[in-house]
Design an enzyme around this catalytic site. Structure first.
Site, mmCIF file in Angstrom:
data_model
loop_
_atom_site.group_PDB
_atom_site.id
_atom_site.type_symbol
_atom_site.label_atom_id
_atom_site.label_comp_id
_atom_site.label_asym_id
_atom_site.label_seq_id
_atom_site.Cartn_x
_atom_site.Cartn_y
_atom_site.Cartn_z
ATOM 1 N N GLY A 15 5.221 -11.270 -0.363
ATOM 2 C CA GLY A 15 4.742 -12.177 -1.399
ATOM 3 C C GLY A 15 5.700 -12.281 -2.564
ATOM 4 O O GLY A 15 5.967 -13.374 -3.069
ATOM 5 N N CYS A 52 5.690 -4.792 5.194
ATOM 6 C CA CYS A 52 5.749 -5.508 6.469
ATOM 7 C C CYS A 52 7.055 -5.272 7.199
ATOM 8 O O CYS A 52 7.074 -4.916 8.372
ATOM 9 C CB CYS A 52 5.546 -7.006 6.239
ATOM 10 S SG CYS A 52 5.698 -7.983 7.748
ATOM 11 N N CYS A 57 4.433 -4.259 9.752
ATOM 12 C CA CYS A 57 4.338 -5.196 10.875
ATOM 13 C C CYS A 57 5.538 -5.177 11.809
ATOM 14 O O CYS A 57 5.394 -5.085 13.030
ATOM 15 C CB CYS A 57 4.163 -6.629 10.350
ATOM 16 S SG CYS A 57 3.127 -6.800 8.899
ATOM 17 N N LYS A 60 6.403 -1.675 13.544
ATOM 18 C CA LYS A 60 5.262 -1.378 14.423
ATOM 19 C C LYS A 60 5.306 -2.247 15.670
ATOM 20 O O LYS A 60 5.111 -1.761 16.795
ATOM 21 C CB LYS A 60 3.965 -1.613 13.664
ATOM 22 C CG LYS A 60 2.703 -1.491 14.515
ATOM 23 C CD LYS A 60 1.530 -2.162 13.817
ATOM 24 C CE LYS A 60 1.719 -3.670 13.771
ATOM 25 N NZ LYS A 60 0.631 -4.363 13.036
ATOM 26 N N TYR A 110 17.021 -9.854 3.452
ATOM 27 C CA TYR A 110 16.164 -10.187 2.306
ATOM 28 C C TYR A 110 16.969 -10.175 1.007
ATOM 29 O O TYR A 110 16.762 -11.007 0.118
ATOM 30 C CB TYR A 110 14.986 -9.213 2.224
ATOM 31 C CG TYR A 110 13.780 -9.681 2.985
ATOM 32 C CD1 TYR A 110 12.653 -10.150 2.328
ATOM 33 C CD2 TYR A 110 13.760 -9.670 4.382
ATOM 34 C CE1 TYR A 110 11.542 -10.597 3.025
ATOM 35 C CE2 TYR A 110 12.661 -10.114 5.090
ATOM 36 C CZ TYR A 110 11.557 -10.575 4.407
ATOM 37 O OH TYR A 110 10.468 -11.022 5.116
ATOM 38 N N GLY A 191 -10.541 3.895 12.622
ATOM 39 C CA GLY A 191 -10.953 2.924 13.636
ATOM 40 C C GLY A 191 -10.504 1.514 13.353
ATOM 41 O O GLY A 191 -10.957 0.576 14.010
ATOM 42 N N TYR A 193 -7.321 -1.538 12.508
ATOM 43 C CA TYR A 193 -6.269 -2.076 13.363
ATOM 44 C C TYR A 193 -5.058 -1.151 13.437
ATOM 45 O O TYR A 193 -4.431 -1.025 14.498
ATOM 46 C CB TYR A 193 -5.878 -3.482 12.897
ATOM 47 C CG TYR A 193 -5.148 -3.558 11.568
ATOM 48 C CD1 TYR A 193 -3.760 -3.560 11.517
ATOM 49 C CD2 TYR A 193 -5.850 -3.652 10.372
ATOM 50 C CE1 TYR A 193 -3.093 -3.630 10.312
ATOM 51 C CE2 TYR A 193 -5.191 -3.729 9.163
ATOM 52 C CZ TYR A 193 -3.809 -3.723 9.136
ATOM 53 O OH TYR A 193 -3.150 -3.794 7.932
ATOM 54 N N ILE A 194 -4.715 -0.471 12.349
ATOM 55 C CA ILE A 194 -3.575 0.448 12.392
ATOM 56 C C ILE A 194 -3.861 1.597 13.353
ATOM 57 O O ILE A 194 -2.993 2.027 14.117
ATOM 58 C CB ILE A 194 -3.256 0.978 10.981
ATOM 59 C CG1 ILE A 194 -2.759 -0.168 10.094
ATOM 60 C CG2 ILE A 194 -2.210 2.083 11.030
ATOM 61 C CD1 ILE A 194 -2.542 0.214 8.648
ATOM 62 N N ALA A 195 -5.096 2.081 13.352
ATOM 63 C CA ALA A 195 -5.469 3.198 14.218
ATOM 64 C C ALA A 195 -5.343 2.833 15.693
ATOM 65 O O ALA A 195 -4.722 3.563 16.480
ATOM 66 C CB ALA A 195 -6.895 3.654 13.903
ATOM 67 N N GLU A 197 -3.723 0.383 17.042
ATOM 68 C CA GLU A 197 -2.353 0.025 17.393
ATOM 69 C C GLU A 197 -1.509 1.266 17.656
ATOM 70 O O GLU A 197 -0.798 1.354 18.669
ATOM 71 C CB GLU A 197 -1.731 -0.815 16.276
ATOM 72 C CG GLU A 197 -2.291 -2.231 16.219
ATOM 73 C CD GLU A 197 -1.826 -3.003 14.997
ATOM 74 O OE1 GLU A 197 -1.960 -4.237 14.993
ATOM 75 O OE2 GLU A 197 -1.344 -2.371 14.022
ATOM 76 N N ALA A 359 -4.254 -11.067 14.222
ATOM 77 C CA ALA A 359 -4.117 -10.362 15.495
ATOM 78 C C ALA A 359 -4.064 -8.869 15.261
ATOM 79 O O ALA A 359 -3.658 -8.402 14.192
ATOM 80 C CB ALA A 359 -2.861 -10.820 16.229
ATOM 81 N N HIS A 454 -2.401 -24.718 33.797
ATOM 82 C CA HIS A 454 -2.791 -23.887 34.936
ATOM 83 C C HIS A 454 -1.562 -23.422 35.700
ATOM 84 O O HIS A 454 -0.625 -24.195 35.904
ATOM 85 C CB HIS A 454 -3.710 -24.685 35.862
ATOM 86 C CG HIS A 454 -4.220 -23.890 37.008
ATOM 87 N ND1 HIS A 454 -5.221 -22.946 36.876
ATOM 88 C CD2 HIS A 454 -3.857 -23.882 38.310
ATOM 89 C CE1 HIS A 454 -5.452 -22.401 38.043
ATOM 90 N NE2 HIS A 454 -4.641 -22.956 38.938
ATOM 91 N N GLU A 459 -5.980 -21.475 29.434
ATOM 92 C CA GLU A 459 -6.803 -22.601 29.877
ATOM 93 C C GLU A 459 -8.292 -22.264 29.853
ATOM 94 O O GLU A 459 -9.134 -23.159 29.828
ATOM 95 C CB GLU A 459 -6.392 -23.035 31.286
ATOM 96 C CG GLU A 459 -6.746 -22.055 32.389
ATOM 97 C CD GLU A 459 -6.384 -22.591 33.771
ATOM 98 O OE1 GLU A 459 -6.586 -23.791 34.022
ATOM 99 O OE2 GLU A 459 -5.910 -21.784 34.601
#
Length: 478
Positions: A15, A52, A57, A60, A110, A191, A193-195, A197, A359, A454, A459
């Site tokens: 940011g 990040c 991110c 990871k 950066y 429990g 998302y980091i855990a 992952e 995600a 397909h 799909e």
């Protein structure tokens, strides 16, 4: 009044860098302060790119890619491949070294981005010492005051863990991304998302993994059926799942291993405890001086802002994780862009938090956009819920039992799709497109009219014709 800078930014994460760069490009004179790069987080660690890029991110996801090969090597046998006499071997040290090289490269990029945009960079700590003043203390202890018409706070957040005896014997995701040697046994506590992952990362790279969380399912806040699918997949990948368990004490044994006393699972022996119990805003380490000048903080230490990211001091704004709104890198980027429009261009712009895709890079990954089933019901929607559970073609010959799961939530009154959820291969790639559809207000009829690709898992989202159930306040009415 004349100021040294039009905008001075404290924090060089996603940011902060985006806001500084775009503000400078729009004509403002901009300064930015960030601590020097360090691979492992500490009180003096920083680096352009922030959480990040350096310890979140990006590294990871690189480890997630590395961990995924283990299952794919085994799956390949079912598709006719033979590994020969010896199974593939893995070098933790080589992966971590390659990861570190890539992160150092991005950190440099950066810096060049800011240079090319004409932003003045400072390495050190920034403290707000007045409504229009920032004191920068460099790493060698030299303090200099700079005046600014507008100050932007973007120092991000950091990992948090509870204060139980021996808690400091554990590590966080920061250290896990820079381990010199792979632990044989890992206990992940948490429990979120980091855990999930990191449980998948360690398991995929060959460690014996247990995951412990106090709830009955992982990923609080996600759709209930998604949570159950993830729990099943964790166990299917050989991870020991301990739900409804809290740690009480951690002790170090004579051989260097750890004993973790719990309230419901006895004592767990492990070589490494990784805390994944949440993150907190970086408003007190280092001291930003916010309380002294009237910047309001909430009970969790987050900076309180209005809908334009302005704090309780008119000349000071804040974006990213330090505000504890939606703690995602792309959201911080969006907030930085809105700041530029509002403050530099004079076009008041509110960040748009509706239908943000996200995600979780567990294995297989989770992706979602819009409302969960529970959120839709709580908001008063009567919904048709469409679900599909199937074995992805990618593992159909592998002999591995692992299901993909898809879910659509459709508002009955408008026919609009108000929630999409998926667990399975490539779910993040698929969900990005569905995020656009929800932003455009797509209806179930439009989903149905779209021709599927397909054969693909994607799909399935345009071929689910029969609702699994109807839920909500008017669910009984047809």
């Amino acid at each position: 009044m004349e100021y040294d800078y039009d905008v001075f930014t404290i924090g060089g994460g996603s940011g902060g860098v985006r806001a500084a760069r775009m503000s400078s490009t729009a004509g403002a004179k901009v300064g930015l302060v960030e601590l020097p790069y360090a691979a492992i987080s500490s009180a003096t660690a920083g680096g352009l790119g922030g959480t990040c890029v350096i310890r979140g991110c990006v590294p990871k996801k690189l480890l997630v890619y590395g961990a995924a090969f283990e299952a794919e090597f085994r799956d390949a046998v079912g598709f006719g491949w033979d590994h020969g006499e010896s199974a593939p071997t893995f070098s933790w040290e080589r992966l971590i070294a390659a990861k570190t090289t890539e992160i150092e490269r991005l950190n440099g990029i950066y810096g060049r981005i800011l240079d090319n945009a004409g932003v003045d960079k400072f390495e050190g700590v920034g403290k707000v010492t007045g409504p229009h003043e920032v004191t920068v203390t460099t790493v060698d202890g030299v303090a200099t005051k700079y005046s600014a018409k507008t100050i932007l706070l973007a120092p991000g957040g950091r990992a948090w863990y509870p204060s139980i005896p021996g808690a400091d014997l554990g590590i966080t995701s920061d250290e896990a991304l820079a381990f010199e040697k792979q632990p044989k046994r890992v206990l992940v506590i948490g429990g979120g998302y980091i855990a999930v992952e990191f449980a998948g990362i360690f398991a995929g790279l060959g460690s014996d993994v247990e995951i412990m969380y106090r709830a009955d399912l992982p990923l609080r806040g996600f759709d209930e059926e998604v949570r159950q699918t993830v729990a099943n997949n964790l166990e299917g990948r050989g991870i020991v799942v301990r739900d409804g368990v809290n740690p009480l004490k951690i002790s170090k044994n004579d051989d260097g291993s750890l004993s973790v006393e719990t309230d419901a699972a006895g004592v767990i022996e492990t070589d490494c405890v990784m805390w994944a119990t949440g993150r907190v805003p970086n408003t007190d380490r280092p001291d930003l001086g916010l309380k002294e000048i009237g910047v309001e903080l909430d009970a969790k230490g987050a900076v309180v802002v209005d809908e334009y990211s302005k704090t309780t001091v008119d000349s000071i704004y804040a974006v990213g994780d330090v505000t504890n709104r939606v703690n995602l890198t792309p959201v911080a980027l969006m907030e930085g862009m809105a700041f530029k429009d509002t403050v530099v261009r004079g076009i008041p712009t509110k960040p748009d938090y509706e239908n943000i895709p996200s995600a979780v890079f567990c294995q297989p990954p989770v992706a979602t956009v819009g409302m969960t089933e529970a959120q839709a019901i709580a908001a008063g929607h009567t919904c048709d819920v469409y679900t599909s559970t199937f074995t992805p073609m990618k593992i159909s010959l592998a002999g591995r039992v692992e299901k993909a799961f898809m879910k659509l939530i459709v508002d009955v009154d408008t026919d609009k799709v108000i929630g999409c959820h998926m667990v399975g291969p490539d779910s993040a790639e698929i969900m990005q497109g569905l995020g656009i559809a929800l932003k455009c207000g797509a209806t179930k009829k439009q989903f149905d009219s779209c021709v599927g690709i397909h054969p693909s898992s994607a799909e399935e989202f345009v071929t689910m014709r029969d609702a699994t159930r109807r839920v909500g306040p008017n669910a009984e009415k047809k």
